[in-house]
Design a protein around this motif. Structure first.
Motif, mmCIF file in Angstrom:
data_model
loop_
_atom_site.group_PDB
_atom_site.id
_atom_site.type_symbol
_atom_site.label_atom_id
_atom_site.label_comp_id
_atom_site.label_asym_id
_atom_site.label_seq_id
_atom_site.Cartn_x
_atom_site.Cartn_y
_atom_site.Cartn_z
ATOM 1 N N LEU A 12 0.645 -1.304 0.052
ATOM 2 C CA LEU A 12 -0.093 -0.102 0.081
ATOM 3 C C LEU A 12 1.061 1.285 0.066
ATOM 4 N N HIS A 13 2.029 1.195 0.776
ATOM 5 C CA HIS A 13 2.939 2.355 0.639
ATOM 6 C C HIS A 13 3.526 2.650 -0.579
ATOM 7 N N VAL A 14 3.768 1.448 -1.209
ATOM 8 C CA VAL A 14 4.466 1.608 -2.698
ATOM 9 C C VAL A 14 3.459 2.191 -3.623
ATOM 10 N N SER A 15 2.163 1.765 -3.378
ATOM 11 C CA SER A 15 1.092 2.037 -4.197
ATOM 12 C C SER A 15 0.819 3.569 -4.143
ATOM 13 N N ALA A 16 0.917 4.239 -2.977
ATOM 14 C CA ALA A 16 0.513 5.596 -2.651
ATOM 15 C C ALA A 16 1.791 6.532 -3.370
ATOM 16 N N PHE A 17 3.032 6.034 -3.148
ATOM 17 C CA PHE A 17 4.073 6.684 -3.387
ATOM 18 C C PHE A 17 3.934 6.788 -5.182
ATOM 19 N N PHE A 18 3.706 5.661 -6.048
ATOM 20 C CA PHE A 18 3.543 5.696 -7.367
ATOM 21 C C PHE A 18 2.331 6.556 -7.817
ATOM 22 N N GLU A 19 1.405 6.534 -6.869
ATOM 23 C CA GLU A 19 0.129 7.359 -7.470
ATOM 24 C C GLU A 19 0.546 8.609 -7.474
ATOM 25 N N CYS A 20 1.150 9.234 -6.429
ATOM 26 C CA CYS A 20 1.653 10.667 -6.282
ATOM 27 C C CYS A 20 2.585 10.880 -7.315
ATOM 28 N N PHE A 21 3.648 10.133 -7.571
ATOM 29 C CA PHE A 21 4.559 10.268 -8.479
ATOM 30 C C PHE A 21 4.039 10.316 -9.862
#
Length: 343
Positions: A129-138
């Protein structure tokens, strides 16, 4: 009485002169003008800080053109000294880029916080979930950059920021004759204002595309509450940006430093970290500490703008001092020890 007659005579002579000479040109900001009039210097500039005239070409060769009445410049343009709208071609400053980065990091930090807050089990699946949030913002930030001028490039053409009122042009609409108001509301800080709205919009779209699938397949649907939280805080961030963008622009470096120090102390006190051994005993604590250090360093760079790189870069060695100070003084502020001493 003689004085009053003399004043009346002077007023009458001035009125006659205006009627005979001033009638050649009467300034009217609502009236379009031709290029020869502007070149001859007979045309005054538009009233207000942000009103301008748009160039209207009458032929395909751009030889015959006129200027529109005073009004708002199109998006991506600003009025020059002669009140003619010109395309913005400035390059954003380091401070501008750091501001855009701050607004993205703000939403990313909230994503991380609520994912960690609502995740009940202590296992590695939360990393997804953390990785998903990072790539969503990126991805949201990258796509937002690609769709503004220059389109398709990771670069920006900016109008620049000169004063606080640039963010609130609606409050600077002039009244040339004190009766008719010229509406010249526009994005004078193009594209710093709308770019954040684009980024948050794409964040919401990507979150709804990827996060629910990961939450159900990998995390036993424990990520749903963090998704619900994002559906609240993203619109709140949009409203805050819409109203307070100018204030945030001028104060975000100090906001970063203050919030970083406060959250630093809150995390250490809640997890009861009083010694370096306790700090290093869990990877989670180390990751949070490094994140605080990075944000703290980000704030120092934003404040100094690295105008003197040698001196200002050396200030980054101050980043670990809050953590060191907290651990070094924690033993003197332990409530139990204070109570024992008083008794």
């Amino acid at each position: 009485m003689a004085g009053m007659k003399a004043e009346f005579l002077v007023y009458l002579l001035m009125l006659i002169w205006v009627q005979s000479n001033g009638s050649k040109y009467v300034y009217d900001p609502l009236k379009p003008i031709t290029s020869p009039e502007l070149i001859d210097g007979n045309i005054s500039t538009c009233p207000g800080l942000y009103c301008g005239r748009i160039t209207v070409y009458n032929d395909s060769n751009h030889n015959d053109f006129t200027f529109s009445q005073c009004g708002p410049c199109p998006r991506g343009e600003s009025a020059d000294k002669m009140s003619i709208c010109q395309p913005c071609g400035d390059t954003p400053s380091l401070y501008d880029w750091l501001y855009l980065g701050f607004m993205v990091i703000l939403s990313l930090t909230l994503h991380f916080f609520f994912i960690d807050y609502f995740f009940k089990e202590d296992n590695k699946t939360v990393i997804a979930l953390h990785v998903s949030a990072f790539f969503e913002c990126f991805l949201a930030a990258i796509i937002s950059l690609l769709i503004v001028q220059p389109v398709g490039k990771l670069d920006l053409y900016s109008c620049g920021v000169r004063r606080l009122s640039d963010w609130y042009t609606m409050m600077k609409n002039p009244k040339p004759d004190y009766t008719t108001q010229l509406h010249c509301t526009q994005e004078a800080v193009y594209p710093l204002y709308t770019l954040i709205f684009l980024s948050y919009t794409f964040q919401l779209i990507f979150m709804m595309l990827f996060r629910p699938f990961l939450s159900v397949k990998l995390c036993k649907n424990q990520g749903k509450n963090s998704i619900y939280a994002a559906l609240y805080f993203l619109p709140i961030l949009v409203v805050i940006h819409a109203v307070c963008a100018g204030l945030i622009y001028y104060s975000y470096p100090h906001i970063i430093i203050i919030v970083s120090l406060v959250t630093h102390a809150v995390h250490f006190s809640r997890t009861e970290i009083n010694t370096p051994k306790q700090l290093l005993s869990k990877k989670r604590n180390v990751i949070i500490l490094i994140a605080h250090w990075l944000i703290h360093g980000y704030g120092i760079i934003a404040i100094t703008r690295l105008q003197n790189p040698t001196v200002h870069a050396s200030l980054l060695i101050l980043v670990p001092i809050p953590a060191i100070f907290f651990i070094a003084t924690a033993q003197f502020t332990e409530p139990n020890k204070i109570s024992d001493y008083e008794s």
